[in-house]
Design an enzyme around this catalytic site. Structure first.
Site, mmCIF file in Angstrom:
data_model
loop_
_atom_site.group_PDB
_atom_site.id
_atom_site.type_symbol
_atom_site.label_atom_id
_atom_site.label_comp_id
_atom_site.label_asym_id
_atom_site.label_seq_id
_atom_site.Cartn_x
_atom_site.Cartn_y
_atom_site.Cartn_z
ATOM 1 N N HIS A 141 59.546 21.484 -17.958
ATOM 2 C CA HIS A 141 59.240 22.331 -16.567
ATOM 3 C C HIS A 141 57.090 21.592 -16.803
ATOM 4 O O HIS A 141 56.531 22.844 -17.116
ATOM 5 C CB HIS A 141 58.427 23.595 -16.775
ATOM 6 C CG HIS A 141 59.947 24.591 -16.031
ATOM 7 N ND1 HIS A 141 60.029 25.509 -16.564
ATOM 8 C CD2 HIS A 141 61.479 23.880 -16.189
ATOM 9 C CE1 HIS A 141 61.459 25.426 -16.137
ATOM 10 N NE2 HIS A 141 62.215 24.917 -15.565
ATOM 11 N N TYR A 256 70.510 31.088 -14.818
ATOM 12 C CA TYR A 256 71.316 30.170 -15.028
ATOM 13 C C TYR A 256 72.607 30.606 -15.649
ATOM 14 O O TYR A 256 73.745 30.715 -14.979
ATOM 15 C CB TYR A 256 71.013 29.383 -15.616
ATOM 16 C CG TYR A 256 69.960 28.502 -15.336
ATOM 17 C CD1 TYR A 256 70.492 27.238 -13.986
ATOM 18 C CD2 TYR A 256 68.777 28.442 -15.920
ATOM 19 C CE1 TYR A 256 68.803 26.637 -13.719
ATOM 20 C CE2 TYR A 256 67.930 27.575 -15.542
ATOM 21 C CZ TYR A 256 68.285 26.333 -14.294
ATOM 22 O OH TYR A 256 67.049 25.667 -13.833
#
Length: 360
Positions: A141, A256
Site C-alpha cells: 500500500h 481476506y
C-alpha cells in the site's frame, strides 16, 4: 528454467495471437515487466516507469533508459510508480513522479513525490516535493497516482502502508491520504487543514486504503480516484476537499480471512463511494475517454483490473456508473491506462507491454 521460459513465451505468444486476430488491440511497446505509469511527451513519444526502478523513453520503436533517477526502494508493492507531465510542460519542462524511498523518518520506506526536467535522456534539476513519513518495513500500500487540476495543483496518493488502524484516520500521520500541493511543492493556502495544529497540511482528503487510480474528470473538473478494498469493497470516489472516505471505519469489504473488521458500510460524516466492486477486481490505472476515436464511448471511464485481467469500460450518467463492459479480457494484469495525444487509449499490461486499444 529453460522450460519455464519457453512456457511463458508460448503463453504470451498465444495470448497476443488471439487478441491480434480479434483486432481489439495492437502491441506498441513490447517486453515490459511492470509498466506502472507512462505519459506522452509533446512529440508523442512515451516515458515509462518500470516498477523495478527503470525509467524508459520510447521513441520510434526504440527504448532508451533515462539516467539520473533517485535511489528507488524496490520492496513489496513499492518501487518506481506513477509519472505525469506538468500541464504547462512545453513552457517549464517539469516531469513529476512518485517512488518508494528510504529517505525520511525511520527504517523501511515510504512514498515520495519528486519533480525533475529531462535533458538528453538524463534527469536534471531534481526536487523532492514531499516525503511521506514515518517509513515502514511493510511491503504493501504505497499508492500512488498523480493528477493535476485546472489550477496546476498537483495531487498524489499514498496508501495506508498496511497500517489501517492508525494512518488513514490520523491527520498527524501520512498514509491513507490524497495530498494537494502547488506545483513547486509548497502547500496551497486554501488546503482544508491549514488552520489545524500538528496535522499534515498537505492532506486534501483522508480515510483511503490504497488509491492506484486518479484523474481529473475533464467533464466536471473534479478529481476522481479509485482504491483497493480488502476482500471486496474496491471503490470509485469523487475527491472532495477535506472529506473523510471512511477507511477502515466504513467499508463494503471484509478481511481476506473472511471475517469482518467493521459492521458499517456507511457512516455519518463520511463520503460514500459512487461505485464499488464486490468481489474485488483489484483496480489499477484509470482514464476518461475524451476523444472521438471510439464513437459513443466518449465520456466513459476506463478502469484496469489486476485480479481479473481486463479493462472495465464504465458507462457514466453524471456521477453514477450504470453499466460496465469488459474489454481486453484475459490480456494480463492491467497496471496503467492513458489517453494519448493522438486520441487513442493506451494500456500498460504486466509481462507484456503497452498496447493501443483499437476502435470497434
Amino acid at each position: 528454467m529453460k522450460q519455464k521460459k519457453y512456457i511463458t513465451f508460448l503463453t504470451l505468444f498465444l495470448v497476443f495471437t488471439s487478441f491480434s486476430q480479434s483486432k481489439e488491440f495492437e502491441l506498441v511497446v513490447p517486453n515490459l515487466n511492470n509498466p506502472w505509469g507512462f505519459t506522452f511527451l509533446p512529440d508523442n513519444s512515451m516515458i515509462i516507469t518500470e516498477k523495478e526502478g527503470k525509467l524508459i523513453h520510447f521513441k520510434n520503436g526504440i527504448k532508451t533508459e533515462i539516467n539520473g533517477l533517485p535511489k528507488i526502494y524496490v520492496y513489496g508493492q513499492g518501487g518506481l510508480m506513477d509519472i505525469e507531465l506538468h500541464p504547462k510542460y512545453k513552457d517549464n519542462g517539469w516531469v513529476y513522479f512518485t517512488y518508494a524511498s528510504q529517505e525520511g523518518v525511520g527504517s523501511g520506506g515510504n512514498t515520495t513525490l519528486m519533480r525533475a526536467r529531462l535533458k538528453d535522456n538524463q534527469l536534471i534539476d531534481k526536487e523532492v516535493l514531499y516525503i511521506a513519513s514515518p517509513n515502514s518495513k511493510r511491503g504493501q500500500h504505497f499508492g500512488s497516482r498523480i493528477a493535476f487540476d485546472g489550477e496546476n495543483h498537483v495531487y498524489f496518493s499514498v496508501g495506508d502502508r498496511g497500517d489501517r488502524d492508525r494512518n488513514p484516520q490520523d491527520l498527524t500521520r501520512d498514509g491513507g491520504k490524497i495530498y494537494r500541493l502547488n506545483d513547486d511543492g509548497t502547500i496551497p493556502k486554501d488546503n482544508p487543514f491549514m488552520s489545524k495544529r500538528s496535522v499534515k497540511k498537505a492532506i486534501y482528503s483522508y480515510g483511503h486504503r490504497n488509491p492506484q487510480g486518479m484523474e481529473m474528470n475533464p467533464f466536471t473538473n473534479q478529481i476522481w480516484a479509485h482504491e483497493h478494498g480488502p476482500r471486496g469493497g474496491d471503490e470509485i470516489n469523487v475527491i472532495l476537499k477535506g472529506k473523510n472516505y471512511g477507511w477502515p471505519k466504513a467499508s463494503y469489504g471484509i478481511n481476506y480471512s473472511g471475517t469482518k473488521f467493521t459492521k458499517h458500510r456507511t457512516l455519518p460524516g463520511m463520503e460514500n463511494p459512487i461505485h464499488y466492486w464486490t468481489p474485488s477486481i483489484a483496480p489499477s490505472g484509470m482514464a476518461f475517454i475524451t476523444s472521438d476515436k471510439y464513437g459513443k464511448w466518449k465520456g466513459n471511464l476506463l478502469v484496469g483490473s489486476l485480479k481479473f485481467q481486463y479493462v472495465s469500460r464504465c458507462v457514466l450518467k453524471g456521477n453514477t456508473v450504470f453499466k460496465e463492459v469488459k474489454l481486453l479480457k484475459d490480456i494480463g494484469r492491467i497496471r496503467s491506462i492513458e489517453q494519448g495525444l493522438d486520441g487513442y487509449i493506451y494500456v500498460g499490461v504486466e509481462d507484456l507491454g503497452i498496447v493501443r486499444l483499437l476502435p470497434r
